[in-house]
Scaffold this active site. Structure first.
Site, PDB file in Angstrom:
ATOM      1  N   HIS A 192      41.609  49.838  42.890  1.00  0.00           N
ATOM      2  CA  HIS A 192      40.306  50.454  42.646  1.00  0.00           C
ATOM      3  C   HIS A 192      40.385  51.966  42.532  1.00  0.00           C
ATOM      4  O   HIS A 192      39.567  52.582  41.866  1.00  0.00           O
ATOM      5  CB  HIS A 192      39.289  50.005  43.687  1.00  0.00           C
ATOM      6  CG  HIS A 192      38.768  48.647  43.381  1.00  0.00           C
ATOM      7  ND1 HIS A 192      39.371  47.520  43.861  1.00  0.00           N
ATOM      8  CD2 HIS A 192      37.777  48.237  42.569  1.00  0.00           C
ATOM      9  CE1 HIS A 192      38.737  46.464  43.372  1.00  0.00           C
ATOM     10  NE2 HIS A 192      37.770  46.869  42.597  1.00  0.00           N
ATOM     11  N   ARG A 299      29.260  48.631  38.012  1.00  0.00           N
ATOM     12  CA  ARG A 299      29.622  48.185  39.365  1.00  0.00           C
ATOM     13  C   ARG A 299      28.804  48.986  40.355  1.00  0.00           C
ATOM     14  O   ARG A 299      28.837  50.210  40.331  1.00  0.00           O
ATOM     15  CB  ARG A 299      31.109  48.477  39.630  1.00  0.00           C
ATOM     16  CG  ARG A 299      32.064  47.799  38.703  1.00  0.00           C
ATOM     17  CD  ARG A 299      33.486  48.102  39.180  1.00  0.00           C
ATOM     18  NE  ARG A 299      34.446  47.278  38.492  1.00  0.00           N
ATOM     19  CZ  ARG A 299      35.174  47.691  37.454  1.00  0.00           C
ATOM     20  NH1 ARG A 299      35.032  48.911  36.999  1.00  0.00           N
ATOM     21  NH2 ARG A 299      36.026  46.883  36.891  1.00  0.00           N
ATOM     22  N   ARG A 335      26.038  44.651  37.735  1.00  0.00           N
ATOM     23  CA  ARG A 335      26.626  43.644  38.614  1.00  0.00           C
ATOM     24  C   ARG A 335      26.100  43.880  40.024  1.00  0.00           C
ATOM     25  O   ARG A 335      26.168  44.999  40.532  1.00  0.00           O
ATOM     26  CB  ARG A 335      28.162  43.747  38.605  1.00  0.00           C
ATOM     27  CG  ARG A 335      28.813  42.608  39.401  1.00  0.00           C
ATOM     28  CD  ARG A 335      30.313  42.670  39.344  1.00  0.00           C
ATOM     29  NE  ARG A 335      30.816  43.794  40.109  1.00  0.00           N
ATOM     30  CZ  ARG A 335      32.116  44.097  40.226  1.00  0.00           C
ATOM     31  NH1 ARG A 335      33.015  43.369  39.596  1.00  0.00           N
ATOM     32  NH2 ARG A 335      32.507  45.124  40.944  1.00  0.00           N
ATOM     33  N   GLU A 429      35.406  34.270  38.172  1.00  0.00           N
ATOM     34  CA  GLU A 429      36.605  34.911  38.719  1.00  0.00           C
ATOM     35  C   GLU A 429      37.255  34.089  39.813  1.00  0.00           C
ATOM     36  O   GLU A 429      38.290  34.451  40.341  1.00  0.00           O
ATOM     37  CB  GLU A 429      36.268  36.317  39.240  1.00  0.00           C
ATOM     38  CG  GLU A 429      35.194  36.338  40.305  1.00  0.00           C
ATOM     39  CD  GLU A 429      34.722  37.742  40.651  1.00  0.00           C
ATOM     40  OE1 GLU A 429      35.538  38.665  40.648  1.00  0.00           O
ATOM     41  OE2 GLU A 429      33.510  37.904  40.919  1.00  0.00           O
ATOM     42  N   ASN A 452      40.594  40.427  36.685  1.00  0.00           N
ATOM     43  CA  ASN A 452      41.375  40.975  37.810  1.00  0.00           C
ATOM     44  C   ASN A 452      41.478  39.982  38.960  1.00  0.00           C
ATOM     45  O   ASN A 452      42.561  39.671  39.429  1.00  0.00           O
ATOM     46  CB  ASN A 452      40.744  42.263  38.350  1.00  0.00           C
ATOM     47  CG  ASN A 452      40.731  43.370  37.322  1.00  0.00           C
ATOM     48  OD1 ASN A 452      41.197  43.179  36.204  1.00  0.00           O
ATOM     49  ND2 ASN A 452      40.200  44.512  37.684  1.00  0.00           N
ATOM     50  N   ASP A 453      40.324  39.501  39.406  1.00  0.00           N
ATOM     51  CA  ASP A 453      40.347  38.562  40.518  1.00  0.00           C
ATOM     52  C   ASP A 453      40.805  37.178  40.072  1.00  0.00           C
ATOM     53  O   ASP A 453      41.542  36.509  40.774  1.00  0.00           O
ATOM     54  CB  ASP A 453      38.971  38.483  41.194  1.00  0.00           C
ATOM     55  CG  ASP A 453      38.830  39.565  42.256  1.00  0.00           C
ATOM     56  OD1 ASP A 453      39.872  39.943  42.837  1.00  0.00           O
ATOM     57  OD2 ASP A 453      37.717  40.035  42.497  1.00  0.00           O
ATOM     58  N   ARG A 463      46.807  41.202  44.241  1.00  0.00           N
ATOM     59  CA  ARG A 463      47.062  42.140  43.152  1.00  0.00           C
ATOM     60  C   ARG A 463      47.507  43.521  43.612  1.00  0.00           C
ATOM     61  O   ARG A 463      47.916  44.352  42.820  1.00  0.00           O
ATOM     62  CB  ARG A 463      45.857  42.235  42.226  1.00  0.00           C
ATOM     63  CG  ARG A 463      44.576  42.690  42.884  1.00  0.00           C
ATOM     64  CD  ARG A 463      43.531  42.848  41.796  1.00  0.00           C
ATOM     65  NE  ARG A 463      42.187  42.580  42.260  1.00  0.00           N
ATOM     66  CZ  ARG A 463      41.182  43.397  42.034  1.00  0.00           C
ATOM     67  NH1 ARG A 463      41.365  44.507  41.391  1.00  0.00           N
ATOM     68  NH2 ARG A 463      39.982  43.085  42.456  1.00  0.00           N
ATOM     69  N   CYS A 499      35.392  41.020  31.366  1.00  0.00           N
ATOM     70  CA  CYS A 499      35.090  42.326  31.963  1.00  0.00           C
ATOM     71  C   CYS A 499      36.214  42.865  32.850  1.00  0.00           C
ATOM     72  O   CYS A 499      36.088  43.920  33.440  1.00  0.00           O
ATOM     73  CB  CYS A 499      33.785  42.282  32.738  1.00  0.00           C
ATOM     74  SG  CYS A 499      33.864  41.220  34.179  1.00  0.00           S
TER      75      CYS A 499
END
Lengths: 581, 88
Positions: A192, A299, A335, A429, A452-453, A463, A499
């Site tokens: 992040h 986000r 989101r 996800e 990503n997830d 990750r 996304c």
């Protein structure tokens, strides 16, 4: 002699500046006399600060983002032992009592005394433990001061160098206009902190191993955030060479901006929507600059974690309304809160495995007032601006969650009279959502594949764990087949976006085009290059590439196919993407 | 009781070894002191132990006083004999 170090370029750009080592910034302690009646209070303050420090480290042990190894645990335990050391505590307490001074000063002088013992020790390893004393002292002092993060004054053109930087600290320090870059020892492209660097258009290189040890304060460095190269101690002719390179890059950057004006159509005329993922409302301006056709995902975590409390409905309203200023975006996707995982948890309940814990929609449904406030703020903006907002629910794993959230949102929409001004979508996800995607698609207006997830859950591979890099990649057959299944199994005509970071991966682009994805949402920076590449690809070819890849059994085979195809077909962006892989 | 012991692990009484020793000494009621190079420190304090920095091959004295001194000595001796669980 000039020196250089290579890491992973997580956010592009080319800069020169002087470094600021964040880990080594020391706190200044002032000496204060206290009254006899204040001694008890002062000791109490010290004990609370020590306890808090122990809690923080224990928490790190439990909630660490990184795969902790036994030696990491040893180091943390060692830190805790020092904090629990009764001799240390009693000496500090004695000093407070005897000299009637503040806890900060007493602690600092005891630690300084102790470290003198160490400086006589010849063993280098032992001397290095001195650093631990400083960190521990810093931590206690920070907590004595009520956990106020220290603020820093940055000189012009500062490049932050740190062993590691939490997302919250990154956001805090990197927004300073004098900060132009970030270098860290650890971290990777999907961390992040990396996402934040990109979101701030701040060149950043991570995984530089020991850059925070190697660089000296004030070093002038050149950061090539395309190749992931840091160099310093440069001779004049080398500097000249580098400046030439800088110019070259700026030409490339101009190209990128030119690309940003392109329509996002394939060569055979199929349209894709390319949108931006943003972290801060004001980023809409850079989304426009780079040619985004909307905001594919705002986000909201940083809005929630940037203060020491959750934002009120009104504060959220004021933030969300900014999303519509200075642009003519037709719809914006917000989101809902995705707290948990490696995004710092605000109200921390001890969770052994936060990535699989109470996060996303799970958190929202068990903290219903927080969720309602967020939806209210969104609907107030819809109603005032008469613009559509798409509400995206993260971390969905069961149909029940969707039904419950939907019921709540629908009843609130009635109150605000915004029935036609919103859509509900979910992030796919979790493996369970991917498996249940057909049923899910009947309940929502759109789906967004959160790569990503999804990738980390499908491969059961953290990750943030560097050791797992060989496994964690976009081209794993299991990943590509899952994404393909999501698209094929969804209800006919379901609007699907991607996304995650994979949406900005040029090699994966033919797969998304081949699959008939409707929208790709990515960091602003990647938009021009993806747009330009779309222009050079044909849907029909992409379908063939997809067909070829989906039959393959190994990620290396898929990677080879994609690389070959992209290098062959994507000409315009080629001179730029040569820096990408 | 006072006993002379020898550090036989290659790295000496470093951070991890000291951590392990402190974990053991803190389990016991007895007062435990370690003396090396005529400096005596409380063996329940990691800071004390670290400041001794006893290197490989050195002898030191341990002084234990209290109701559970015998058990304490056995455990400490074992830890040191087993090189603090290190391979060399």
């Amino acid at each position: 002699m000039s020196l250089e170090k290579k890491g992973i370029a997580v956010s592009h750009g080319f800069i020169t500046g002087h470094i600021l080592l964040l880990n080594q910034a020391r706190t200044i302690v002032d000496k204060k006399k206290i009254k006899k009646t204040e001694i008890y209070e002062e000791i109490n303050r010290l004990q609370l600060a020590v306890e808090k420090s122990i809690d923080e480290i224990s928490e790190l042990k439990i909630n660490s983002d990184y795969g902790l190894k036994s030696e990491h645990i040893d180091i943390l335990d060692f830190n805790i032992l020092i904090l629990e050391d009764e001799i240390l505590a009693s000496e500090v307490i004695q000093k407070i009592k005897k000299e009637q001074i503040n806890a900060e000063w007493a602690l600092n002088s005891v630690l300084t005394d102790k470290s003198k013992n160490f400086s006589n020790v010849k063993d280098i390893y032992m001397q290095e433990r001195l650093a631990d004393f400083y960190y521990i002292g810093e931590r206690i002092i920070k907590n004595l001061r009520g956990n106020l993060d220290f603020s820093l004054d940055f000189e012009k053109d500062s490049i932050i160098v740190a062993h590691d930087l939490s997302p919250v600290d990154a956001l805090k320090y990197c927004q300073d206009k004098n900060v132009i870059g970030l270098l860290t020892d650890v971290g990777g492209i999907t961390s992040h902190t990396a996402i934040i660097a990109r979101s701030l258009s701040l060149p950043a290189i991570m995984s530089l191993v020991d850059i925070s040890q190697v660089l000296e304060p004030g070093n002038e460095v050149v950061v090539d955030g395309y190749k992931g190269l840091v160099s310093w101690n440069l001779k004049d002719d080398e500097k000249k060479e580098i400046l030439k390179l800088k110019k070259e890059y700026s030409v490339l950057e101009e190209n990128l901006l030119e690309f940003s004006k392109l329509p996002s159509l394939t060569k055979d005329g199929v349209e894709f929507l390319i949108k931006a993922n943003i972290e801060i409302a004001s980023e809409t301006s850079s989304a426009i600059r780079y040619g985004a056709q909307g905001i594919g995902m705002y986000r909201t975590e940083f809005l929630f974690t940037s203060k020491d409390r959750f934002p009120s409905e009104n504060e959220q309203y004021e933030d969300y309304i900014k999303l519509f200023s200075n642009n003519d975006f037709n719809d914006i996707t917000i989101r809902t809160l995705d707290i948990g995982g490696d995004k710092l948890i605000h109200k921390n309940d001890d969770e052994a495995n936060p990535a699989m814990g109470l996060r996303g929609i799970r958190y929202s449904l068990s903290n219903i007032e927080i969720f309602k406030n967020q939806i209210k703020a969104i609907f107030r903006v819809c109603s005032e601006k008469k613009k559509k907002i798409r509400i995206l629910l993260p971390m969905v794993s069961t149909l029940e969650e969707i039904i419950e959230a939907k019921k709540l949102i629908e009843s609130m929409a009635k109150e605000f009279d915004v029935d036609d001004l919103y859509n509900i979508g979910v992030v796919i996800e979790t493996p369970s959502a991917a498996i249940m995607v057909n049923e899910i698609s009947h309940y929502v207006n759109f789906l967004s594949i959160g790569t990503n997830d999804l990738i980390q859950y499908i491969l059961a591979a953290d990750r943030n764990n560097k050791e797992l890099r060989p496994i964690l990649n976009y081209y794993q057959p299991a990943v590509i087949r899952t994404i393909s299944d999501i698209v094929t199994n969804s209800k006919e005509g379901t609007y699907i976006s991607v996304c995650g970071e994979m949406a900005s991966d040029i090699l994966s682009l033919p797969l998304f085009i081949g699959l008939g994805i409707n929208e790709l949402s990515m960091n602003c920076h990647s938009i021009p290059i993806i747009k330009s590449a779309i222009n050079e690809l044909e849907k029909k070819d992409c379908e063939n590439i997809l067909y070829k890849c989906i039959k393959k059994k190994k990620s290396s085979e898929i990677n080879t196919i994609l690389k070959k195809e992209i290098l062959k077909k994507v000409k315009k962006a080629k001179k730029i993407i040569k820096y990408e892989f | 009781m006072i006993k002379e012991l020898k550090i036989i692990n290659k790295l000496g009484l470093h951070a991890r070894a000291s951590s392990k020793l402190v974990e053991i000494t803190n389990k016991f009621e007895s007062e435990i002191f370690i003396e090396f190079n005529s400096v005596s420190v409380n063996a329940k304090s990691i800071l004390g132990l670290l400041s001794l920095a006893i290197p490989f091959g050195s002898n030191f004295h341990i002084n234990i006083k209290g109701i559970d001194e015998e058990e304490a000595l056995i455990e400490i001796e074992n830890l040191i004999k087993n090189k603090f669980g290190e391979s060399e």
